[in-house]
Write a protein that holds these residues in place. Structure first.
Motif: not given
Length: 291
Positions: A54-60, A204-207, A244-246
């Motif tokens: 979800a992070v990858l998609l939101y911050f793509r 970003l750091l968590a990825i 993603y919603a969160v």
């Protein structure tokens, strides 16, 4: 793990992964309160693949820009001063502490660290630290009768020292109850960054760390016989959509609101756990898998 358990745990993972309240603690507590077996560090790590997707998609857009600039900086010296290229290197640098400590303390993470009394302690202590850091950030933003507002740092101000300190804060999340986002955001606020910058860099750091942890646990689980993949996959997919919603909600929330509601929630939940354990309503090891 049953299908019903996977649905509930997937919802819990998605709801709590990005809020500064500790997803690992809530997965552990959900199992304990429901009388289920502890989903364990392995399920936590694998389900985080869903939320990290979800992070990858939101911050793509950010990620593509950072990866592209970082890759070009490997051969083009002029690119090394570019903000996005530096961000790529800083994410790598900031991932070192949790990678090293995760390997060193792997047995403790999957064993003694899962005691509910430790979880309650970290919920309260880290909650209070977040509250203190957030209040200081609010004072800087508004100033006061005797001083002008102070400009807080943005991501463009991030350097190697701060990247490592962010990473050190993230490593605290190896202990259930700390919260990866909570610890990293708290560290960023103490370092003088604004809320949006601290939260964005936290995600970003968590990825690298989360994906590496999830793939590592996935490999371990794959070697075990009689694994029921259906519930695990379902929980991970649910965690993705809810997560993603969160993210979208939280990034809007912090532009106008403080983290104090999460601080109050953490402290009250920690006190509730201590009370339940003290009165014998909950065992410190409740929900742990049988050996």
């Amino acid at each position: 793990m049953t299908w019903f358990e996977s649905v509930i745990l997937g919802l819990v993972q998605g709801l709590t992964e990005f809020l500064p309240i500790s997803s690992s603690a809530h997965l552990r507590l959900t199992a304990a309160f429901a009388g289920w077996e502890d989903p364990g560090a392995a399920f936590t790590a694998i389900s985080q693949i869903g939320t990290e997707t979800a992070v990858l998609l939101y911050f793509r857009k950010d990620i593509v820009r950072i990866v592209s600039a970082w890759a070009r900086s490997l051969t083009d010296k002029a690119m090394r001063s570019d903000h996005d290229a530096r961000m790529g290197w800083l994410i790598i640098v900031g991932s070192i502490p949790i990678g090293v400590l995760g390997l060193v303390f792997q047995d403790s993470i999957e064993g003694p660290f899962r005691d509910l009394r430790l979880t309650a302690t970290t919920l309260i202590v880290m909650g209070l630290l977040l509250g203190f850091a957030d209040r200081r950030a609010s004072r800087d933003a508004t100033g006061g009768r005797h001083r002008a507002p102070t400009q807080r740092k943005a991501l463009t101000d991030l350097n190697t020292r701060d990247g490592l300190l962010f990473g050190g804060a993230q490593a605290l999340a190896l202990i259930p109850g700390v919260s990866r986002s909570g610890a990293t955001i708290t560290g960023g606020l103490f370092l003088g960054y604004n809320r949006e910058a601290a939260a964005r860099y936290s995600f970003l750091l968590a990825i690298p760390a989360v994906l590496a942890s999830g793939l590592f646990e996935l490999k371990k689980v794959a070697d075990q016989p009689h694994i029921e993949w259906g519930p695990i996959v379902l929980g991970t997919v649910i965690a993705f959509f809810v997560g993603y919603a969160v993210i979208a909600w939280l990034m809007r929330f912090i532009t106008t609101r403080s983290f104090m509601p999460f601080v109050v929630y953490r402290v009250l939940l920690g006190l509730l756990i201590f009370a339940l354990v003290a009165f014998g309503a909950l065992e410190p090891t409740a929900g742990e898998p049988a050996h």
